[in-house]
Design an enzyme around this catalytic site. Structure first.
Site, PDB file in Angstrom:
ATOM      1  N   GLU A 182       0.825  -1.207   0.000  1.00  0.00           N
ATOM      2  CA  GLU A 182       0.000   0.000   0.000  1.00  0.00           C
ATOM      3  C   GLU A 182       0.862   1.262   0.000  1.00  0.00           C
ATOM      4  OE1 GLU A 182      -2.600   2.692  -0.243  1.00  0.00           O
ATOM      5  OE2 GLU A 182      -3.519   0.722   0.036  1.00  0.00           O
ATOM      6  N   SER A 226      -5.813   2.697  -5.011  1.00  0.00           N
ATOM      7  CA  SER A 226      -5.704   1.272  -4.698  1.00  0.00           C
ATOM      8  C   SER A 226      -6.686   0.432  -5.502  1.00  0.00           C
ATOM      9  CB  SER A 226      -5.955   1.051  -3.200  1.00  0.00           C
ATOM     10  OG  SER A 226      -5.015   1.736  -2.413  1.00  0.00           O
ATOM     11  N   HIS A 256      -1.035   3.669   4.995  1.00  0.00           N
ATOM     12  CA  HIS A 256      -2.072   4.499   4.378  1.00  0.00           C
ATOM     13  C   HIS A 256      -2.447   5.602   5.365  1.00  0.00           C
ATOM     14  CE1 HIS A 256      -5.692   5.671   2.246  1.00  0.00           C
ATOM     15  NE2 HIS A 256      -5.446   4.772   1.304  1.00  0.00           N
ATOM     16  N   ASP A 316       0.720  -0.592  -5.028  1.00  0.00           N
ATOM     17  CA  ASP A 316      -0.515  -0.267  -5.746  1.00  0.00           C
ATOM     18  C   ASP A 316      -0.412   1.060  -6.481  1.00  0.00           C
ATOM     19  OD1 ASP A 316      -0.422   1.133  -3.353  1.00  0.00           O
ATOM     20  OD2 ASP A 316      -2.574   0.945  -2.937  1.00  0.00           O
ATOM     21  N   HIS A 317       0.242   2.038  -5.850  1.00  0.00           N
ATOM     22  CA  HIS A 317       0.374   3.367  -6.456  1.00  0.00           C
ATOM     23  C   HIS A 317       1.404   4.170  -5.686  1.00  0.00           C
ATOM     24  CE1 HIS A 317      -1.883   5.128  -3.106  1.00  0.00           C
ATOM     25  NE2 HIS A 317      -2.777   4.165  -3.277  1.00  0.00           N
TER      26      HIS A 317
END
Length: 662
Positions: A281, A326, A447, A501-502
């Protein structure tokens, strides 16, 4: 003192001027708060920026106030009634308050996405964690909330400060005068919504029209305003743009979506090898010292474990995400389908048959599983996993059924360092069966709000960004996980695919500028093997599925928008692609191309010119033309397949797929 005017139109314009002032103040704060993420404005003419900003503010204000405008100019005497005026006032305050709320939120949400909010971003409303996160957002940016209240107060008291000065006039004069004013305003509304033109070829302006005022994608964020972006994407939320550049037969051959694996050197990887995909994440490449060239000498690493693992892995140093959030990662990894203007899973077109990577792995004799510490409904992961062939799911519900609810982080799900041992236990159970496993783990704790578990607060130092402490914690949790599994019998027989994810912002200008703002880590780690190296060729999420199928010699046709990274016959004119600020960013091994669906407006050598200061579009060559045509063909194929909900190999329908894969 109350200003009084004889004309309803004058009063209306005075009240709309208040909204203009509020929007202007929002834009000023937007730039002050995000200027480190935006290229210097002197690259675009000042008047062009002002003109573009006024245009999009005008259309935003018109969209919000359409009902208010009509009721204010209604050419009937009932409009002079006090009760009627109270209703009109309430409509003005409510509609504009909502618009300004979105506009103000966009100021503080922009660093997380580095693009304006659009309708697709509100997919988070479906998530159970949305309300707690909203509370955190308001707490973290309380001053923004005060700013918003001040704007509402400006509208409230400004509205009351303007009124109508009644004059005697005949009914005939009253109706004619007010009807003319309404007609004039209606014409003005149409004129501005169509981009300040009455041309027959013009249409209501879109986000893409921001490029009429600048060629710099980051400047479009300054020019655009919300709720324009929300409302304009609302009308397209159930549609896919029809992009056509070539005859369909030509496009099919230039950018095929049906593939067949090509044999290549397996590096001790075969169909008895477990495959474990770990999606971290928010682990943007900028945060990893082993992947970034922006760390200062002696600066502490945020990911010491991953950095050490790189020394024993096959590392893809030039990898890019294919979405912004995500929710976009798993469609890209499991089904080789990117997200562009809208999150793919938020489109009705995502409801379709698939034959994704998990199903292909099942055909090759693999067990399949997905692990995520959030609730099963989170981001549509589980529902999408089911249609792509995942058989076993382990989420927060399953974890708490076995371990109780004491490890919930209060926002997203189970703490990483608690969930990883659970994953270890389940993988051990899968290993006892006479089949290899294909598993995907999507981590959770790194996150916003970047919390650290109680009792571990002093274990991780602050970095240069708030996220760094949480990344250090997740890296530590991952290290503990690997330490716990390294003596398991299945460990040396597992290919670990580690990515993110990013990206999630950066403390350097390079990683806040395309294409690097979309850059993520990717490495293949096979313990005890010879699969070690550094690969600088461009790679992306949608290439993972075809690359793995190629490595495992999958013998049947499969659908993918990406290509096998190691298939040299498919690498010609290869590029990584994503979408932001109204344009496509297409990255090859040498150049980054900015494409606005019509033309490539920028080409720069991103490796030597990471800030894109030198536009080389004037030096376009035949090789560039070939790459640009490949980009157009790719987008045409994407448009066609998504509009038709066609994600199966060519010539094989949903029924035929069952026969092929028997």
């Amino acid at each position: 003192m109350k200003l009084q005017f004889k004309s309803r139109l004058t009063i209306l314009l005075a009240r709309l001027l208040l909204v203009y002032i509020a929007f202007m103040l929002c834009r000023m704060l937007f730039y002050l708060f995000n200027n480190d993420l935006i290229d210097p404005l002197n690259a675009t003419a000042t008047w062009s920026l002002i003109k573009g900003s006024l245009m999009f503010d005008t259309v935003s204000i018109i969209y919000i106030n359409m009902l208010f405008i009509f009721l204010s100019l209604l050419p009937l005497h009932v409009a002079e009634n006090k009760a009627y005026q109270k209703v009109v006032f309430a409509i003005f305050i409510v509609f504009n308050s909502v618009g300004l709320l979105i506009n103000t939120a966009d100021i503080f949400y922009y660093p997380f996405k580095q693009a304006r909010l659009v309708l697709g971003d509100f997919v988070l409303l479906k998530d159970d964690s949305f309300m707690p996160l909203l509370g955190d957002f308001v707490t973290d940016y309380w001053y923004g909330f005060l700013f918003y209240l001040a704007l509402v107060a400006l509208l409230w008291f400004g509205y009351k400060a303007v009124g109508l000065k009644y004059t005697e006039q005949t009914n005939k004069r009253f109706y004619i005068t007010n009807s003319i004013q309404l007609a004039v305003m209606a014409i003005a509304v149409v004129f501005f919504v169509r981009g300040a033109t009455f041309s027959a070829a013009s249409f209501p302006i879109t986000m893409n029209d921001a490029f009429l005022y600048t060629q710099n994608p980051s400047h479009t964020s300054v020019i655009l305003s919300n709720p324009f972006c929300i409302l304009r994407t609302m009308s397209k939320s159930n549609k896919v743009p029809n992009l056509k550049y070539f005859d369909q037969f030509v496009a099919d051959n230039m950018a095929p979506t049906t593939h067949k694996a090509i044999d290549w050197e397996t590096h001790e990887i075969d169909r008895k090898t477990n495959v474990f995909v770990i999606v971290l994440e928010s682990f943007g490449k900028a945060h990893l010292k082993g992947f970034s060239d922006q760390f200062k000498p002696g600066q502490e690493a945020n990911t010491p474990f991953i950095d050490s693992l790189m020394q024993h892995s096959y590392v893809f140093t030039n990898t890019f995400q294919n979405g912004r959030r995500s929710i976009d990662a798993l469609p890209a990894i499991w089904a080789s389908i990117p997200s562009f203007k809208e999150h793919f899973l938020s489109l009705p077109n995502s409801v379709a048959p698939y034959h994704g990577l998990p199903e292909c792995m099942t055909e090759m004799g693999y067990q399949t599983a997905f692990f995520h510490g959030g609730v099963r409904e989170s981001m549509g992961f589980v529902s999408f996993g089911k249609v792509t062939g995942v058989k076993n799911f382990y989420s927060r519900q399953e974890y708490e059924a076995e371990n109780g609810s004491g490890d919930f982080d209060g926002k997203w799900g189970i703490w990483d360092h608690k969930f990883f041992p659970y994953v270890h236990k389940k993988l051990n159970g899968m290993n006892k069966k006479d089949k290899p496993f294909f598993a995907t783990l999507f981590t959770l704790s790194s996150h916003h709000p970047y919390a650290i578990p109680e009792g571990m607060e002093n274990k991780f130092t602050e970095g240069t960004m708030p996220i760094h402490r949480a990344i250090k914690y997740s890296d530590y949790s991952l290290q503990q996980f690997f330490n716990s599994i390294k003596n398991e019998p299945w460990y040396n027989n597992t290919l670990f695919v580690i990515t993110a994810d990013h990206s999630s912002g950066a403390d350097s200008r390079k990683f806040n500028k395309q294409p690097y703002e979309y850059s993520i880590p990717l490495m293949f780690f096979k313990p005890g093997g010879n699969f070690v190296g550094v690969d600088d060729k461009v790679m992306q999420h949608i290439d993972i599925m075809p690359t793995l199928l190629g490595m495992l010699d999958y013998e049947k046709p499969y659908f993918a928008f990406g290509t096998d990274h190691f298939d040299k016959t498919a690498s010609k004119n290869h590029f990584a692609i994503n979408h932001s600020n109204g344009v496509f960013n297409c990255t090859t091994d040498e150049f980054c191309y900015i494409f606005n669906e019509k033309d490539v407006i920028t080409k720069f050598a991103y490796k030597t010119d990471p800030l894109g200061k030198h536009n080389l579009i004037a030096t376009k060559t035949a090789k560039d033309d070939a790459t640009i045509n490949s980009i157009k063909a790719f987008l045409q194929e994407y448009s066609i397949h998504v509009s038709k909900r066609d994600y199966l190999p060519a010539g094989i329908g949903e029924k035929g797929m069952a026969q092929v894969h028997k």
